[in-house]
Design a protein around this motif. Structure first.
Motif, PDB file in Angstrom:
ATOM      1  N   TYR A   1       0.839  -1.201   0.000  1.00  0.00           N
ATOM      2  CA  TYR A   1       0.000   0.000   0.000  1.00  0.00           C
ATOM      3  C   TYR A   1       0.876   1.254   0.000  1.00  0.00           C
ATOM      4  O   TYR A   1       0.621   2.211  -0.746  1.00  0.00           O
ATOM      5  N   GLY A   2       1.920   1.246   0.824  1.00  0.00           N
ATOM      6  CA  GLY A   2       2.819   2.389   0.869  1.00  0.00           C
ATOM      7  C   GLY A   2       3.533   2.619  -0.444  1.00  0.00           C
ATOM      8  O   GLY A   2       3.733   3.756  -0.877  1.00  0.00           O
ATOM      9  N   GLU A   3       3.911   1.518  -1.117  1.00  0.00           N
ATOM     10  CA  GLU A   3       4.561   1.640  -2.423  1.00  0.00           C
ATOM     11  C   GLU A   3       3.600   2.229  -3.456  1.00  0.00           C
ATOM     12  O   GLU A   3       3.983   3.075  -4.262  1.00  0.00           O
TER      13      GLU A   3
ATOM     14  N   TYR B   1      -9.058  -2.251   9.969  1.00  0.00           N
ATOM     15  CA  TYR B   1      -8.187  -2.619   8.856  1.00  0.00           C
ATOM     16  C   TYR B   1      -9.049  -2.981   7.652  1.00  0.00           C
ATOM     17  O   TYR B   1      -9.752  -3.995   7.660  1.00  0.00           O
ATOM     18  N   ASN B   2      -9.014  -2.179   6.606  1.00  0.00           N
ATOM     19  CA  ASN B   2      -9.926  -2.357   5.472  1.00  0.00           C
ATOM     20  C   ASN B   2      -9.221  -2.566   4.145  1.00  0.00           C
ATOM     21  O   ASN B   2      -9.813  -2.343   3.079  1.00  0.00           O
ATOM     22  N   LEU B   3      -7.974  -2.998   4.179  1.00  0.00           N
ATOM     23  CA  LEU B   3      -7.242  -3.246   2.950  1.00  0.00           C
ATOM     24  C   LEU B   3      -7.604  -4.651   2.443  1.00  0.00           C
ATOM     25  O   LEU B   3      -7.307  -5.653   3.091  1.00  0.00           O
ATOM     26  N   THR B   4      -8.263  -4.734   1.301  1.00  0.00           N
ATOM     27  CA  THR B   4      -8.753  -6.010   0.787  1.00  0.00           C
ATOM     28  C   THR B   4      -7.750  -6.644  -0.180  1.00  0.00           C
ATOM     29  O   THR B   4      -6.879  -5.955  -0.732  1.00  0.00           O
ATOM     30  N   ASP B   5      -7.910  -7.952  -0.406  1.00  0.00           N
ATOM     31  CA  ASP B   5      -7.047  -8.648  -1.357  1.00  0.00           C
ATOM     32  C   ASP B   5      -7.249  -8.109  -2.766  1.00  0.00           C
ATOM     33  O   ASP B   5      -6.298  -8.020  -3.550  1.00  0.00           O
ATOM     34  N   GLU B   6      -8.491  -7.747  -3.110  1.00  0.00           N
ATOM     35  CA  GLU B   6      -8.772  -7.197  -4.432  1.00  0.00           C
ATOM     36  C   GLU B   6      -8.031  -5.875  -4.640  1.00  0.00           C
ATOM     37  O   GLU B   6      -7.482  -5.612  -5.726  1.00  0.00           O
ATOM     38  N   GLN B   7      -8.027  -5.041  -3.614  1.00  0.00           N
ATOM     39  CA  GLN B   7      -7.298  -3.777  -3.702  1.00  0.00           C
ATOM     40  C   GLN B   7      -5.800  -4.029  -3.902  1.00  0.00           C
ATOM     41  O   GLN B   7      -5.144  -3.359  -4.704  1.00  0.00           O
ATOM     42  N   LEU B   8      -5.266  -4.999  -3.172  1.00  0.00           N
ATOM     43  CA  LEU B   8      -3.837  -5.278  -3.251  1.00  0.00           C
ATOM     44  C   LEU B   8      -3.441  -5.770  -4.643  1.00  0.00           C
ATOM     45  O   LEU B   8      -2.379  -5.406  -5.163  1.00  0.00           O
ATOM     46  N   VAL B   9      -4.286  -6.592  -5.245  1.00  0.00           N
ATOM     47  CA  VAL B   9      -4.019  -7.043  -6.615  1.00  0.00           C
ATOM     48  C   VAL B   9      -4.003  -5.847  -7.567  1.00  0.00           C
ATOM     49  O   VAL B   9      -3.124  -5.725  -8.426  1.00  0.00           O
ATOM     50  N   GLU B  10      -4.960  -4.953  -7.415  1.00  0.00           N
ATOM     51  CA  GLU B  10      -5.038  -3.772  -8.270  1.00  0.00           C
ATOM     52  C   GLU B  10      -3.842  -2.850  -8.046  1.00  0.00           C
ATOM     53  O   GLU B  10      -3.248  -2.334  -8.999  1.00  0.00           O
ATOM     54  N   TYR B  11      -3.470  -2.656  -6.765  1.00  0.00           N
ATOM     55  CA  TYR B  11      -2.307  -1.819  -6.467  1.00  0.00           C
ATOM     56  C   TYR B  11      -1.045  -2.421  -7.086  1.00  0.00           C
ATOM     57  O   TYR B  11      -0.213  -1.700  -7.666  1.00  0.00           O
TER      58      TYR B  11
ATOM     59  N   GLU C   1       2.826  -1.685 -13.750  1.00  0.00           N
ATOM     60  CA  GLU C   1       2.616  -0.946 -14.994  1.00  0.00           C
ATOM     61  C   GLU C   1       3.428   0.350 -15.006  1.00  0.00           C
ATOM     62  O   GLU C   1       3.995   0.730 -16.031  1.00  0.00           O
ATOM     63  N   LYS C   2       3.477   1.014 -13.879  1.00  0.00           N
ATOM     64  CA  LYS C   2       4.284   2.235 -13.795  1.00  0.00           C
ATOM     65  C   LYS C   2       5.761   1.927 -14.021  1.00  0.00           C
ATOM     66  O   LYS C   2       6.487   2.691 -14.679  1.00  0.00           O
ATOM     67  N   LYS C   3       6.228   0.787 -13.490  1.00  0.00           N
ATOM     68  CA  LYS C   3       7.620   0.402 -13.681  1.00  0.00           C
ATOM     69  C   LYS C   3       7.910   0.136 -15.146  1.00  0.00           C
ATOM     70  O   LYS C   3       8.962   0.518 -15.669  1.00  0.00           O
ATOM     71  N   LEU C   4       6.978  -0.558 -15.824  1.00  0.00           N
ATOM     72  CA  LEU C   4       7.170  -0.846 -17.236  1.00  0.00           C
ATOM     73  C   LEU C   4       7.228   0.426 -18.061  1.00  0.00           C
ATOM     74  O   LEU C   4       8.055   0.558 -18.985  1.00  0.00           O
ATOM     75  N   LYS C   5       6.377   1.391 -17.756  1.00  0.00           N
ATOM     76  CA  LYS C   5       6.372   2.671 -18.475  1.00  0.00           C
ATOM     77  C   LYS C   5       7.701   3.408 -18.248  1.00  0.00           C
ATOM     78  O   LYS C   5       8.222   4.060 -19.158  1.00  0.00           O
TER      79      LYS C   5
END
Length: 468
Positions: free
Chosen positions: A367-369, A445-455, A461-465
């Motif tokens: 999340y921090g990254e 604590y509301n950080l979901t697995d779906e959010q983590l996959v998206e993050y 993608e940012k790294k590839l760009k």
């Protein structure tokens, strides 16, 4: 899952790991327990009963080391995130510091002939040095978890494997050390046992050394901060990260509360068995009941997480531990069998909680990254280390206060009713209240697995760009 799907997932950092790598990672924590946990479990006893130090001096030394730890942990975290070793960003420290850590462990159990003042100075220097070097292993090892993969299921398996091996080490330490010392020296409770202690510590140190080297050799870092982002890491990130990273902040509160519960309960256990149950020979069996449930239930933790979700698993485990604590508080002392049953129930519930919360640290790091572009795993783990040590310190402080207020007297074998009630408060009532508090913290604590996959997808993608 098809080969193409796996490759696509791994391209985004969601790596699947082999069992060899999972075990190698877990061996790193097992090694640290064989080395440092052996020291923290037995060094005070060794200092006072074998080495010959004044208990007050030993206590002051332990307090001093706690203070140094609290200051040193965040500094090490920042230094690790700002540098990379030739062997890797995090795993390299396991190799570089393995031998110094082992040597200092053994040195702590050497009794020199420097005179009273010289021996005190020697004990201080070796123990402080050991704690400093241990931090340079423990912090990067904690960060290594998040460097192996972004896959949360894999992180849960890594955490499960790690904590299972930690519990194996705990059993070996709790029962192996006294047994081996007595086998070598015939006793563990006098200056005559010095040789037996030293030989035993050498054995445990060598086991820890081998396990650290195996952990280094068997793991591979795949998800780490880039050199460009590494140059942007500053010491001030120690303070800004805990402010801006809400999941990390909540996980930190989980660690404070959970380790306070552990420390208070562990401190009260020996008093409870000796004075409330009136049979100190049951201490070993009571402690075994604390360790065995984790060995039995932890292998099922990844499956339980999938079925219940992480918050569902934590709520269920906390509820089970609350039932166990309630039984320990309410049962009369003559119901020894049922007390052991509820101790088992408590250990099943809290064993899962104590293990599972470690898997939340990589989530907060991700999340921090995503939030800042910096994957500062070392700083995050150092901050968690600070908070769980604060919880341990709190758990070490509270029992002494409660025992003092309730009239406990160590000079007598039979305590008054008020003192016995105070011991029960420490063993069960106060931890039960903290379990309720921990459940509230978990609810935030509301950080979901779906959010983590998206993050994770957005980060890659940012790294590839950037590369293109």
């Amino acid at each position: 899952m098809t080969t193409e799907t796996i490759r696509h997932a791994e391209a985004r950092g969601f790596y699947k790991l082999s069992w060899l790598e999972r075990i190698a990672f877990g061996s790193g924590d097992m090694a640290q327990n064989f080395i440092y946990q052996t020291v923290t479990t037995y060094l005070l006893f060794f200092y006072t009963n074998v080495y010959g130090l004044n208990p007050a001096i030993a206590a002051a030394m332990f307090l001093g080391v706690r203070i140094i730890d609290a200051i040193w942990d965040p500094i090490v975290g920042a230094l690790i995130d700002m540098r990379t070793t030739r062997f890797g960003k995090y795993r390299g420290w396991l190799l570089i510091m393995a031998l110094p850590l082992t040597v200092l462990m053994i040195a702590c159990f050497v009794v020199p002939d420097f005179g009273e003042t010289g021996n005190v100075a020697y004990a201080c220097v070796t123990y402080v040095a050991l704690s400093i070097v241990y931090t340079t292993v423990n912090v990067p090892f904690g960060a290594l978890n998040a460097a192996l993969t972004r896959d949360q299921h894999e992180v849960t398996i890594l955490t499960t494997t790690r904590m299972w091996l930690v519990n194996v080490a705990q059993v070996a330490i709790t029962y192996g050390v006294p047994t081996i010392v007595i086998a070598f020296a015939g006793t563990m409770n006098s200056p005559a046992a010095r040789g037996g202690w030293l030989l035993t510590i050498i054995i445990y140190g060598l086991v820890g050394l081998g396990a650290l080297i195996f952990s280094f050799a068997g793991t591979k870092e795949r998800v780490v901060i880039s050199k460009e982002d590494q140059s942007k890491v500053k010491f001030t990130d120690l303070f800004t990260e805990i402010v801006r990273n809400k999941p990390l902040r909540i996980v930190s509160f989980m660690f404070i509360t959970a380790f306070a519960i552990m420390a208070i309960t562990n401190s009260a256990a020996t008093f409870f068995v000796k004075y409330n149950l009136g049979n100190e020979t049951l201490v070993g069996a009571y402690n075994v009941i604390s360790a065995l449930p984790a060995l039995l239930i932890l292998p099922f933790m990844p499956l339980l997480r999938r079925k219940l979700g992480k918050k569902g698993l934590l709520y269920l485990s906390l509820a089970i531990s609350f039932v166990g604590f309630a039984g320990l508080f309410l049962l009369p002392a003559d119901q020894v069998g049922m007390i052991f049953v509820f101790q088992f129930i408590r250990s099943v519930g809290f064993g899962v909680v104590g293990a599972f919360i470690w898997s939340l640290i990589p989530e907060a790091i991700s999340y921090g990254e995503w939030q800042t572009g910096k994957r500062i795993s070392g700083i995050a783990n150092a901050l968690i280390g600070f908070f769980f040590k604060f919880g341990l310190a709190l758990g070490g402080f509270v029992p002494g206060i409660v025992l003092s207020l309730t009239g406990f007297d160590s000079r007598i074998d039979v305590q008054n009713d008020t003192a016995l009630f105070g011991i029960r408060l420490l063993l069960a009532a106060l931890p039960a209240l903290l379990v309720v508090l921990l459940a509230f913290v978990v609810s935030r604590y509301n950080l979901t697995d779906e959010q983590l996959v998206e993050y994770g997808r957005e980060i890659e993608e940012k790294k590839l760009k950037t590369v293109q």
